[in-house]
Scaffold this motif. Structure first.
Motif, PDB file in Angstrom:
ATOM      1  N   ASN A 177       0.276  -1.055  -5.583  1.00  0.00           N
ATOM      2  CA  ASN A 177      -0.771  -0.302  -5.068  1.00  0.00           C
ATOM      3  C   ASN A 177      -2.008  -1.034  -5.639  1.00  0.00           C
ATOM      4  O   ASN A 177      -3.038  -1.174  -4.598  1.00  0.00           O
ATOM      5  CB  ASN A 177      -0.670   1.135  -5.397  1.00  0.00           C
ATOM      6  CG  ASN A 177       0.332   1.943  -4.948  1.00  0.00           C
ATOM      7  OD1 ASN A 177       0.685   3.078  -5.273  1.00  0.00           O
ATOM      8  ND2 ASN A 177       1.154   1.483  -3.811  1.00  0.00           N
ATOM      9  N   LYS A 213      -1.828   9.728  -5.884  1.00  0.00           N
ATOM     10  CA  LYS A 213      -1.453   8.593  -6.673  1.00  0.00           C
ATOM     11  C   LYS A 213      -1.679   8.977  -8.115  1.00  0.00           C
ATOM     12  O   LYS A 213      -2.511   9.634  -8.289  1.00  0.00           O
ATOM     13  CB  LYS A 213      -2.358   7.403  -5.853  1.00  0.00           C
ATOM     14  CG  LYS A 213      -1.692   6.997  -4.749  1.00  0.00           C
ATOM     15  CD  LYS A 213      -0.429   6.397  -4.558  1.00  0.00           C
ATOM     16  CE  LYS A 213      -0.147   5.717  -3.369  1.00  0.00           C
ATOM     17  NZ  LYS A 213       1.306   5.375  -3.199  1.00  0.00           N
ATOM     18  N   VAL A 266      -4.408   4.238 -10.025  1.00  0.00           N
ATOM     19  CA  VAL A 266      -4.491   3.478  -8.597  1.00  0.00           C
ATOM     20  C   VAL A 266      -5.672   4.296  -7.937  1.00  0.00           C
ATOM     21  O   VAL A 266      -6.421   3.727  -7.286  1.00  0.00           O
ATOM     22  CB  VAL A 266      -3.310   4.183  -7.924  1.00  0.00           C
ATOM     23  CG1 VAL A 266      -3.282   3.695  -6.332  1.00  0.00           C
ATOM     24  CG2 VAL A 266      -1.930   3.404  -8.295  1.00  0.00           C
ATOM     25  N   LEU A 287       0.550  -1.118   0.002  1.00  0.00           N
ATOM     26  CA  LEU A 287       0.164  -0.076   0.045  1.00  0.00           C
ATOM     27  C   LEU A 287       0.770   1.313   0.047  1.00  0.00           C
ATOM     28  O   LEU A 287       0.393   2.643  -0.649  1.00  0.00           O
ATOM     29  CB  LEU A 287      -1.062  -0.045   1.063  1.00  0.00           C
ATOM     30  CG  LEU A 287      -2.177  -0.786   1.063  1.00  0.00           C
ATOM     31  CD1 LEU A 287      -2.743  -1.010   2.425  1.00  0.00           C
ATOM     32  CD2 LEU A 287      -3.073  -0.454  -0.015  1.00  0.00           C
TER      33      LEU A 287
END
Length: 189
Positions: free
Chosen positions: A150, A174, A178, A142
């Motif tokens: 991710n 991100k 993602v 993570l």
């Protein structure tokens, strides 16, 4: 590890709400043994993780400037970051201008990170990253800068509702792919 075994393990970690919706695909090229083919992820039978697909809904950036000019790219600024800019300018810059400087500095850093992660994704071997995901703690996946790690972590059943809901600020920084998987997972809670 063979593709079928790897796929089975990855799908075993899928969140129950995403089973049947998220699939891992790897077309094999029988007559080209030196070519591993491409791996991609589909959601509701649509290919969402393939940078070469022009019909893709996800935005893939070509330059750092594209990222900075994207209206959806929002960079939150903390009071510590404002204080750092204030200290760098020795207090000679007006307060409203400090925000602009801090945001510009932070957005440049994040644009470089996003572009680097995207470039790494295009060169990555899905099997290598998937094996890394299966052997590392979910927290590391993570927190990683690797886009694929991710994504695999976000669709994982070990990531609970509370953790998903607490990640909303981090997700703003991100890559759009993602963010897409984050929203997909959040909407299934």
């Amino acid at each position: 590890m063979s593709w079928s075994k790897l796929k089975q393990q990855l799908e075993g970690f899928l969140s129950p709400a995403l089973i049947g919706r998220v699939e891992y695909r790897a077309p094999a090229y029988r007559y080209l043994p030196d070519k591993s083919g491409t791996c991609y992820i589909t959601v509701n039978k649509k290919n969402v993780l393939n940078m070469r697909d022009k019909t893709n809904l996800i935005r893939w950036y070509q330059t750092e400037l594209e990222i900075k000019n994207d209206p959806e790219f929002q960079v939150p600024i903390s009071s510590d970051e404002m204080e750092a800019v204030r200290k760098d300018t020795k207090g000679k810059v007006p307060e409203d201008r400090l925000i602009v400087i801090a945001r510009s500095k932070k957005s440049t850093e994040h644009a470089k990170e996003l572009l680097s992660a995207q470039a790494a994704l295009s060169k990555s071997n899905f099997n290598v990253v998937a094996n890394t995901f299966l052997t590392t703690p979910i927290e590391e996946s993570l927190e990683s800068n690797d886009i694929l790690l991710n994504i695999l972590a976000l669709v994982d059943k070990r990531v609970g509702k509370k953790r998903i809901l607490n990640m909303s600020e981090k997700m703003k920084l991100k890559h759009p792919i993602v963010q897409y998987f984050y929203e997909l997972r959040r909407n299934t809670l």
